[in-house]
Design an enzyme around this catalytic site. Structure first.
Site, mmCIF file in Angstrom:
data_model
loop_
_atom_site.group_PDB
_atom_site.id
_atom_site.type_symbol
_atom_site.label_atom_id
_atom_site.label_comp_id
_atom_site.label_asym_id
_atom_site.label_seq_id
_atom_site.Cartn_x
_atom_site.Cartn_y
_atom_site.Cartn_z
ATOM 1 N N SER A 53 0.925 -1.307 -0.183
ATOM 2 C CA SER A 53 -0.076 0.111 -0.030
ATOM 3 C C SER A 53 0.891 1.415 -0.024
ATOM 4 C CB SER A 53 -1.001 -0.045 1.276
ATOM 5 O OG SER A 53 -0.061 0.129 2.538
ATOM 6 N N LYS A 76 1.674 4.369 7.306
ATOM 7 C CA LYS A 76 1.022 5.270 6.302
ATOM 8 C C LYS A 76 1.147 6.747 6.470
ATOM 9 C CE LYS A 76 -1.883 2.199 4.626
ATOM 10 N NZ LYS A 76 -1.012 1.207 4.960
#
Length: 198
Positions: A114, A152
């Site tokens: 991701s 993230k």
């Protein structure tokens, strides 16, 4: 490494000026200037001890040509994605340079894709500096609900926190201020750099 390199490293690590270095090490500002210019190559024993304590390793040994190895632990895995539960699986140690030694605390091995847009690949080692908060826009390791750990980009809004992926196929996750506080969504470290071995 030369003395001036140690002083410059200390200055950059601590984000302080020459006056503050002088105060901490108990010397004059002009002495710091001489060190940084390379005019002085040796330190008094007491000053060496203070600098060694500040940097976290034996400066005198390095100045004398001894090779010192710096290693940081690989504490386990972090998901570049979601739904990997936090579980500390010690994976060994990774070498770091003298400069990197003070910049971070540990490595985590990345699983998932991701964050590929940031060069964080499946299998990469993420070097992490422990901290409870980061500025908005920083890539960080977050613990969600005390169990799920992910890496993230953290985007902070007035009433929410967004955990943003760097892969268009992975949606961002949005947490209201209340959700972030009650789940909780905790920042446990910021990314220093990524090491990828092909």
């Amino acid at each position: 490494m030369e003395l001036k390199e140690f002083i410059q490293q200390y200055k950059e690590d601590q984000q302080i000026n020459n006056s503050e270095i002088a105060r901490r090490l108990g010397v004059t500002k002009s002495t710091i200037h001489k060190w940084l210019n390379g005019d002085v190559k040796k330190l008094q024993s007491e000053t060496l001890q203070k600098l060694s304590q500040a940097l976290g390793y034996d400066v005198e040994a390095v100045l004398n040509g001894q090779v010192i190895e710096f290693k940081k632990p690989i504490l386990g895995y972090v998901k570049a994605g979601y739904n990997l539960y936090a579980e500390e699986n010690y994976l060994g140690y990774e070498d770091v340079t003298a400069a990197e030694n003070r910049q971070g605390d540990y490595f985590l091995q990345v699983t998932g894709d991701s964050m590929i847009g940031e060069g964080i690949m499946d299998g990469s080692l993420a070097y992490i500096k422990s901290c409870p908060d980061v500025p908005s826009g920083t890539i960080a390791v977050c613990l969600i609900g005390g169990e799920e750990v992910t890496i993230k980009r953290v985007i902070k809004k007035e009433d929410m926190i967004i955990l943003e992926a760097a892969n268009p196929q992975v949606p961002a996750r949005y947490f209201s201020a209340l959700e972030a506080a009650t789940l909780p969504v905790q920042i446990i470290g910021r990314l220093v750099y990524v090491k990828t071995v092909f």
